[in-house]
Design a protein around this motif. Structure first.
Motif, PDB file in Angstrom:
ATOM      1  N   PRO A 176       0.827  -1.225   0.000  1.00 52.37           N
ATOM      2  CA  PRO A 176       0.000   0.000   0.000  1.00 52.37           C
ATOM      3  C   PRO A 176       0.852   1.262   0.000  1.00 52.37           C
ATOM      4  O   PRO A 176       0.536   2.232  -0.705  1.00 52.37           O
ATOM      5  N   TRP A 177       1.938   1.273   0.776  1.00 52.19           N
ATOM      6  CA  TRP A 177       2.793   2.463   0.855  1.00 52.19           C
ATOM      7  C   TRP A 177       3.561   2.660  -0.445  1.00 52.19           C
ATOM      8  O   TRP A 177       3.761   3.796  -0.890  1.00 52.19           O
ATOM      9  N   MET A 178       3.990   1.567  -1.045  1.00 54.32           N
ATOM     10  CA  MET A 178       4.701   1.657  -2.317  1.00 54.32           C
ATOM     11  C   MET A 178       3.808   2.269  -3.395  1.00 54.32           C
ATOM     12  O   MET A 178       4.242   3.157  -4.146  1.00 54.32           O
ATOM     13  N   MET A 179       2.564   1.816  -3.468  1.00 56.46           N
ATOM     14  CA  MET A 179       1.680   2.295  -4.516  1.00 56.46           C
ATOM     15  C   MET A 179       1.193   3.718  -4.262  1.00 56.46           C
ATOM     16  O   MET A 179       0.979   4.478  -5.203  1.00 56.46           O
ATOM     17  N   LEU A 180       1.044   4.103  -2.995  1.00 59.93           N
ATOM     18  CA  LEU A 180       0.714   5.492  -2.696  1.00 59.93           C
ATOM     19  C   LEU A 180       1.844   6.421  -3.151  1.00 59.93           C
ATOM     20  O   LEU A 180       1.600   7.475  -3.744  1.00 59.93           O
ATOM     21  N   THR A 181       3.066   6.004  -2.871  1.00 59.80           N
ATOM     22  CA  THR A 181       4.226   6.799  -3.275  1.00 59.80           C
ATOM     23  C   THR A 181       4.314   6.888  -4.785  1.00 59.80           C
ATOM     24  O   THR A 181       4.552   7.964  -5.352  1.00 59.80           O
ATOM     25  N   LEU A 182       4.104   5.764  -5.463  1.00 58.11           N
ATOM     26  CA  LEU A 182       4.167   5.758  -6.915  1.00 58.11           C
ATOM     27  C   LEU A 182       3.065   6.622  -7.516  1.00 58.11           C
ATOM     28  O   LEU A 182       3.325   7.406  -8.449  1.00 58.11           O
ATOM     29  N   ALA A 183       1.850   6.520  -6.998  1.00 57.51           N
ATOM     30  CA  ALA A 183       0.746   7.305  -7.542  1.00 57.51           C
ATOM     31  C   ALA A 183       0.994   8.799  -7.375  1.00 57.51           C
ATOM     32  O   ALA A 183       0.756   9.592  -8.294  1.00 57.51           O
ATOM     33  N   ALA A 184       1.505   9.194  -6.208  1.00 60.09           N
ATOM     34  CA  ALA A 184       1.803  10.615  -5.979  1.00 60.09           C
ATOM     35  C   ALA A 184       2.901  11.090  -6.915  1.00 60.09           C
ATOM     36  O   ALA A 184       2.837  12.198  -7.469  1.00 60.09           O
ATOM     37  N   ALA A 185       3.927  10.260  -7.104  1.00 53.40           N
ATOM     38  CA  ALA A 185       5.021  10.628  -8.005  1.00 53.40           C
ATOM     39  C   ALA A 185       4.517  10.802  -9.428  1.00 53.40           C
ATOM     40  O   ALA A 185       4.827  11.795 -10.102  1.00 53.40           O
ATOM     41  N   ARG A 186       3.748   9.854  -9.912  1.00 51.32           N
ATOM     42  CA  ARG A 186       3.260   9.928 -11.289  1.00 51.32           C
ATOM     43  C   ARG A 186       2.291  11.099 -11.473  1.00 51.32           C
ATOM     44  O   ARG A 186       2.264  11.735 -12.532  1.00 51.32           O
ATOM     45  N   ALA A 187       1.502  11.402 -10.457  1.00 56.90           N
ATOM     46  CA  ALA A 187       0.558  12.517 -10.553  1.00 56.90           C
ATOM     47  C   ALA A 187       1.276  13.841 -10.757  1.00 56.90           C
ATOM     48  O   ALA A 187       0.737  14.761 -11.379  1.00 56.90           O
ATOM     49  N   GLU A 188       2.508  13.927 -10.249  1.00 56.38           N
ATOM     50  CA  GLU A 188       3.249  15.188 -10.320  1.00 56.38           C
ATOM     51  C   GLU A 188       4.461  15.125 -11.237  1.00 56.38           C
ATOM     52  O   GLU A 188       5.269  16.045 -11.262  1.00 56.38           O
ATOM     53  N   GLY A 189       4.596  14.023 -11.984  1.00 63.23           N
ATOM     54  CA  GLY A 189       5.679  13.936 -12.961  1.00 63.23           C
ATOM     55  C   GLY A 189       7.047  13.687 -12.376  1.00 63.23           C
ATOM     56  O   GLY A 189       8.066  14.133 -12.925  1.00 63.23           O
ATOM     57  N   LEU A 190       7.108  12.947 -11.264  1.00 61.42           N
ATOM     58  CA  LEU A 190       8.373  12.634 -10.614  1.00 61.42           C
ATOM     59  C   LEU A 190       8.842  11.231 -10.987  1.00 61.42           C
ATOM     60  O   LEU A 190       8.025  10.333 -11.220  1.00 61.42           O
ATOM     61  N   ILE A 191      10.150  11.016 -10.972  1.00 65.25           N
ATOM     62  CA  ILE A 191      10.648   9.646 -11.040  1.00 65.25           C
ATOM     63  C   ILE A 191      10.460   9.021  -9.658  1.00 65.25           C
ATOM     64  O   ILE A 191      10.373   9.725  -8.644  1.00 65.25           O
ATOM     65  N   VAL A 192      10.417   7.679  -9.618  1.00 67.01           N
ATOM     66  CA  VAL A 192      10.234   7.002  -8.326  1.00 67.01           C
ATOM     67  C   VAL A 192      11.011   5.692  -8.350  1.00 67.01           C
ATOM     68  O   VAL A 192      10.870   4.881  -9.265  1.00 67.01           O
ATOM     69  N   LEU A 193      11.867   5.532  -7.329  1.00 65.29           N
ATOM     70  CA  LEU A 193      12.774   4.388  -7.257  1.00 65.29           C
ATOM     71  C   LEU A 193      12.426   3.512  -6.066  1.00 65.29           C
ATOM     72  O   LEU A 193      12.133   4.009  -4.969  1.00 65.29           O
ATOM     73  N   ASP A 194      12.499   2.210  -6.279  1.00 67.52           N
ATOM     74  CA  ASP A 194      12.188   1.233  -5.231  1.00 67.52           C
ATOM     75  C   ASP A 194      13.317   1.173  -4.201  1.00 67.52           C
ATOM     76  O   ASP A 194      14.453   1.549  -4.468  1.00 67.52           O
ATOM     77  N   GLY A 195      12.982   0.662  -3.022  1.00 62.43           N
ATOM     78  CA  GLY A 195      13.961   0.480  -1.958  1.00 62.43           C
ATOM     79  C   GLY A 195      14.900  -0.680  -2.234  1.00 62.43           C
ATOM     80  O   GLY A 195      14.823  -1.351  -3.269  1.00 62.43           O
ATOM     81  N   VAL A 196      15.790  -0.949  -1.293  1.00 59.34           N
ATOM     82  CA  VAL A 196      16.869  -1.919  -1.512  1.00 59.34           C
ATOM     83  C   VAL A 196      16.446  -3.341  -1.138  1.00 59.34           C
ATOM     84  O   VAL A 196      15.519  -3.554  -0.352  1.00 59.34           O
TER      85      VAL A 196
END
Length: 296
Positions: A176-196
């Motif tokens: 859930p946290w990963m997809m919230l972060t991804l959705a917010a990034a895509r909504a604002e045109g940001l790149i988004v990188l996964d954790g380690v």
């Protein structure tokens, strides 16, 4: 079209390890995070700062995007890190513990006061429960150009520590946290990188997690060991079949008889005009990877 720079593999390199900084010049990483924070002991903070900034100024990293992760502003090293990083002129500065837009605004003030070059971007670590709760407000900071925000980096280890969530295979507690972060990034045109992926003795586990992140929509994955580069690079690259189909879709929409059509059928599958962007991205990435491999 959004930023199409390759960031399949984003490798953390400890700033206190000069040999690692030198070796990074030969590794097949798309981006490097030269770390002054978590990977560096308190006793070596100033040494790491000097070595990382000298490495960035000295160059020799070729196509690799260079990012300096500084210590948080409230720490004894934060202000000195930021000043030194600005003078080194990396591609981006990665700010840890960004839990609200206020952190980015204070960084913007510092960048302006220090007359930082416009070429330096800001990335934000998303690694606290507060950051997840404030994620869209943080992403909207991109709308103010003075904030220079261009990307999010998930800090899954810190999220696990602060929430008590388990880092299990498949990452169900994190999704859930990963997809919230991804959705917010895509909504604002940001790149988004996964954790380690923490288990450096299990590159196949890393490959599995890279494929999951790619399927979820992430641009790439942050890594902690060179043996994780191949799993990341291959997992986030478009497959030959994806590229073949992408070229067919582009060619089909370019035909005169399809000029005004909103949707067409290619090899039994329906494609809308919005799919052209996805197809072009696959082709551009494939060509960029091929050119880079040929030059290596």
């Amino acid at each position: 079209m959004s930023d199409l720079r390759l960031r399949r593999s984003v490798l953390y390199m400890p700033g206190s390890n000069q040999r690692a900084l030198d070796k990074a010049k030969t590794l097949p990483a798309d981006s490097l995070i030269l770390d002054l924070e978590d990977a560096v002991s308190m006793e070596e903070k100033e040494l790491a700062r000097d070595q990382v900034c000298a490495a960035v100024k000295g160059g020799g990293y070729g196509h690799r995007e260079l990012v300096i992760r500084v210590n948080a502003p409230q720490t004894p090293w934060g202000d000195g890190d930021l000043r030194a990083a600005i003078q080194a002129k990396p591609d981006a500065i990665l700010m840890p513990k960004v839990s609200s837009p206020a952190v980015l605004e204070s960084v913007a003030d510092a960048l302006e006061a220090l007359d930082a070059p416009d070429s330096i971007a800001v990335w934000a670590m998303i690694e606290t429960p507060a950051a997840i709760l404030n994620i869209h407000e943080i992403a909207k900071a991109r709308r103010d150009r003075r904030n220079r925000l261009t990307g999010f980096v998930l800090g899954t280890n810190d999220l696990a520590k602060d929430t008590w969530a388990q880092l299990v295979r498949g990452r169900v507690p994190m999704l859930p946290w990963m997809m919230l972060t991804l959705a917010a990034a895509r909504a604002e045109g940001l790149i988004v990188l996964d954790g380690v992926w923490n288990d450096i003795a299990d590159p196949e586990g890393c490959r599995e997690e890279c494929r999951q992140a790619r399927d979820l929509g992430f641009d790439g994955k942050t890594l902690i060991h060179p043996n994780q580069l191949e799993p990341a690079n291959t997992s986030f690259a478009p497959t030959e079949e994806e590229v073949r189909r992408a070229r067919l879709v582009i060619e089909a929409f370019n035909l005169p008889e399809n000029a005004k059509r909103a949707a067409i059928k290619v090899e039994g599958r329906m494609y809308e005009r919005q799919h052209i962007g996805v197809a072009r991205r696959a082709v551009v990435w494939s060509e960029t990877i091929a050119a880079r491999d040929a030059a290596a």
